[in-house]
Design an enzyme around this catalytic site. Structure first.
Site, PDB file in Angstrom:
ATOM      1  N   LYS A  79      -8.648  45.426  26.906  1.00 40.59           N
ATOM      2  CA  LYS A  79      -8.895  45.110  28.330  1.00 40.59           C
ATOM      3  C   LYS A  79      -8.829  46.403  29.138  1.00 40.59           C
ATOM      4  CE  LYS A  79      -7.289  41.952  31.992  1.00 40.59           C
ATOM      5  NZ  LYS A  79      -6.338  40.873  32.364  1.00 40.59           N
ATOM      6  N   SER A 160      -8.330  36.613  34.518  1.00 43.10           N
ATOM      7  CA  SER A 160      -9.047  37.869  34.648  1.00 43.10           C
ATOM      8  C   SER A 160      -9.498  38.460  33.311  1.00 43.10           C
ATOM      9  CB  SER A 160      -8.165  38.884  35.372  1.00 43.10           C
ATOM     10  OG  SER A 160      -7.025  39.196  34.601  1.00 43.10           O
ATOM     11  N   SER A 184      -3.953  34.799  33.298  1.00 46.32           N
ATOM     12  CA  SER A 184      -5.147  35.544  32.883  1.00 46.32           C
ATOM     13  C   SER A 184      -5.353  35.715  31.384  1.00 46.32           C
ATOM     14  CB  SER A 184      -5.153  36.924  33.528  1.00 46.32           C
ATOM     15  OG  SER A 184      -5.645  36.811  34.830  1.00 46.32           O
TER      16      SER A 184
HETATM   17  N1  GLN Z   1      -6.164  34.004  38.495  1.00 50.37           N
HETATM   18  C1  GLN Z   1      -4.904  34.528  38.919  1.00 50.37           C
HETATM   19  C2  GLN Z   1      -5.102  35.492  40.063  1.00 50.37           C
HETATM   20  O1  GLN Z   1      -6.195  35.661  40.469  1.00 50.37           O
HETATM   21  C3  GLN Z   1      -4.182  35.164  37.791  1.00 50.37           C
HETATM   22  C4  GLN Z   1      -4.672  36.502  37.468  1.00 50.37           C
HETATM   23  C5  GLN Z   1      -3.893  37.154  36.369  1.00 50.37           C
HETATM   24  O2  GLN Z   1      -3.118  36.504  35.663  1.00 50.37           O
HETATM   25  N2  GLN Z   1      -4.064  38.460  36.260  1.00 50.37           N
HETATM   26  O3  GLN Z   1      -4.194  36.065  40.561  1.00 50.37           O
END
Ligand code: GLN
Length: 494
Positions: A79, A160, A184
Site C-alpha cells: 500500500k 482505503s 480500511s
Molecule cells: N473509511 C474510513 C475513513 O474514511 C476508514 C479509513 C481507514 O480505515 N483508513 O476514515
C-alpha cells in the site's frame, strides 16, 4: 506446473522451498499480471525489478541451503502509505508526489527480511481517507468484480486499501499490505471476496507509515485466506522501539496455532448491530455465519454493545482531529510538492501548497478536525468523543466476559458503483458503521468472505476479538472459511 498466480502465500512459499518452481518464476508471473491490468489502476508505481531481485535472493539462498524466511519467494503489493526507500511514496496525494523516502517503514522492512518481494506501490484513498478509493489523486481503482446483471458498471473496490483489495482479488498479487484506521482493511476485503485482518493496536509498528489518525492506525495483511493472513501478520508484526505505541510483546506463532475447532468457545452476536432497514442479503449471510459457528461447535450468545450508535460520530471527530494535526507537516518545505507563487512569502507558500496539494476529502477532514479542536468547541466535540471512545471500550470489555469472539457483518452492503456516494460524504461514512467500533477500542478484527449477494458480489463476515487475541479471531475465521467454502472469483475483463 500450477498456474502460479492462482496460488496464495502458503502455497508459493511451500512450492519455492520444495523446488517445485523458483521464486523468479513466481515473480515473473505476477509481474506479467500486474503489467496487463492497467485498467484496474490498482498500482501507482510498479517495481517489477524489485520483485525479481528479492526472488533471485531467495532462489540463491535455497541453492546454498540457507534457511528461508516466512514469506520466502512471495511477491506482494505494498500500500502506498508505507515509506519505501528510494521508491515514490505518496499516500495517493498530489502533495507527496515525487517524494522518495530516505528510509524504509518497519513493516515493509520486516516483510523484505522474511523473503517477500515488492511488485509495486498500491493505490489507495488519499491519506487513507475514504471507503471507495475515489479520493486518490491518481484516479480511482476499479474493482475486478462486476454485477451478474450483464451490465458493465464499474464498482468500488472499497477503501482505503482499494488497490490492495483489487490486486489480490484480480490475482495481481498473492497478498498485499493494508492499513486500517476505521475499517480500511476489512471493508475492501469484504467488497472483493478476500480476507484481511487488522491486529490489536500496537502489534505492527507505525514507523514509516504515513500517519492519518495515530491512535487508530494499524497495518495488517490482505490475502486469499486465513492461513495466508496468519503467515503474513507474523512477518509484519513485532515490537519496534521507533514507535512509542508499539506493543512490547512477543509475536505469537499464529500459523502454527490455527485450529478451527470451536468447541468450548462462545461466539457473541451483538444486538445493536441489527439495524433497521438492513440489506437482506447481509442479514442472511450473518445468519449463515451463526449456523457455521454452531456447526464448528461454538455456543452462540447474544451480547449487547450499548454505545454502538455513537461509534461512527465519535470516529468522525477523533480521526479528523488527529488528521488535522498529523497533516500540518505538509507545508511545501519538507516533502513533495511546493507551490511558490511569484513574490510570495512563507505563509503564502504554505497556503498555496496545501490548497493545491490536498484533495477535497482531505481538506474536509482538516477543516472538521481543526474545528473540533478549536478552543470554543474542544469540550463539546473532541472531549465528548473521547468519552464515547472509553464507553465503547468498556462495552467490549463487558462483552468479552460473556463471549470469546464477536461475529457481525463487515459492511452494511456489498460493493456499490463508483460515483454513487462520492458526492455524499455521510452515505460514504456509513460504510464504516460495523468496522469503526473495533478500531476505537483497538481490538483485532478480521473480514472473511462469506458468500455472494443476489447481484453476484462478495460479502464479508467480521470477527472481533479481545485485545491481543488475534489467535481467537483467526481460529474463528478459519472455522467460518471452511464452512463458507468461498471459491468465487471475478471473471477477467481487464
Ligand atoms: N473509511 C474510513 C475513513 O474514511 C476508514 C479509513 C481507514 O480505515 N483508513 O476514515
Amino acid at each position: 506446473m500450477a498456474n502460479l498466480t492462482e496460488l496464495g502465500v502458503a502455497a508459493i512459499r511451500e512450492g519455492v522451498a520444495g523446488g517445485e518452481f523458483s521464486a523468479r518464476e513466481v515473480a515473473e508471473a505476477f509481474n506479467a499480471n500486474v503489467a496487463a491490468a492497467g485498467e484496474l489502476n490498482a498500482f501507482i508505481v510498479t517495481t517489477p525489478e524489485k520483485a525479481l531481485e528479492a526472488a533471485d535472493a531467495v532462489d540463491a539462498d535455497r541453492a546454498a541451503g540457507k534457511p528461508l524466511g516466512k514469506m520466502a519467494g512471495v511477491p506482494i503489493g505494498m500500500k502506498d502509505l508505507f515509506a519505501t526507500h528510494g521508491v515514490q511514496t505518496t499516500a495517493a496525494s498530489h502533495i507527496l508526489e515525487g517524494f522518495k523516502p530516505e528510509y524504509e517503514s518497519t513493516v515493509s522492512a520486516n516483510l523484505w527480511k522474511a523473503g517477500a518481494g515488492m511488485l509495486g506501490k498500491l493505490n489507495l484513498d488519499q491519506f487513507a481517507m475514504g471507503s471507495s478509493n475515489e479520493t486518490s489523486y491518481f484516479g480511482n481503482v476499479v474493482s475486478p468484480w462486476r454485477r451478474n446483471d450483464g451490465g458493465n458498471a464499474a464498482l468500488a473496490p472499497g477503501g482505503s486499501s482499494g488497490g490492495s483489495s483489487a490486486a489480490v482479488a484480480a490475482r495481481l498479487a498473492p497478498a498485499a499490505t493494508g492499513t486500517d484506521t476505521g475499517g480500511s482493511i476489512r471493508q475492501p476485503a469484504a467488497f472483493t471476496g478476500i480476507t484481511g485482518i487488522k491486529p490489536t493496536y500496537g502489534r505492527c509498528s507505525r514507523w514509516g507509515v504515513v500517519a492519518f489518525a495515530s491512535s487508530l492506525d494499524q497495518a495488517g495483511p490482505m490475502a486469499h485466506d486465513v492461513r495466508d493472513c496468519a503467515i503474513m501478520l507474523e512477518a509484519m508484526a513485532g515490537f519496534d522501539p521507533k514507535d512509542a505505541t508499539s506493543l512490547d510483546m512477543p509475536v505469537p506463532e499464529w500459523e502454527a496455532g490455527l485450529n478451527a475447532d470451536m468447541n468450548g468457545k462462545r461466539v457473541g452476536i451483538p444486538r445493536e448491530y441489527r439495524m433497521d432497514g438492513m440489506d437482506q442479503d447481509v442479514v442472511k449471510s450473518w445468519e449463515d455465519g451463526i449456523a457455521w459457528m454452531k456447526d464448528a461447535g461454538a455456543e452462540i450468545v447474544e451480547i449487547s454493545l450499548p454505545h454502538t450508535k455513537y461509534a461512527l460520530p465519535a470516529y468522525y471527530i477523533i480521526a479528523p482531529a488527529e488528521a488535522s494535526s498529523n497533516l500540518a507537516r505538509y507545508d511545501g518545505v519538507r516533502y513533495g510538492l511546493r507551490d511558490l507563487p511569484d513574490g510570495a512569502g512563507l505563509q503564502d507558500m504554505y497556503a498555496a501548497t496545501r490548497a493545491e496539494g490536498f484533495g477535497d476529502e482531505v481538506k474536509r477532514r482538516i477543516l472538521i478536525g481543526t474545528y473540533v479542536l478549536s478552543a470554543g468547541f474542544y469540550d463539546a466535540y473532541y472531549t465528548q468523543a473521547q468519552k464515547v471512545r472509553t464507553l465503547i471500550s468498556h462495552d467490549f470489555k463487558n462483552a468479552f466476559t460473556e463471549c470469546d469472539v464477536i461475529l457481525a457483518p463487515t459492511t452494511p452492503t456489498a460493493s456499490f458503483p463508483l460515483g454513487d456516494k462520492v458526492d455524499d460524504p455521510l452515505a460514504m461514512y456509513l460504510n464504516d458503521v460495523f468496522s469503526v467500533p473495533a478500531s476505537l477500542a483497538g481490538l483485532p478484527a478480521m473480514s472473511v468472505p462469506a458468500g455472494l449477494n443476489g447481484d453476484g458480489l462478495p460479502m464479508g463476515l467480521q470477527l472481533i476479538g479481545n485485545a491481543f487475541d488475534e489467535q481467537g479471531v483467526l481460529n474463528a475465521g478459519l472455522a467460518l472459511e471452511q464452512r463458507a467454502g468461498f471459491t468465487a472469483k471475478p471473471d477477467k475483463w481487464w
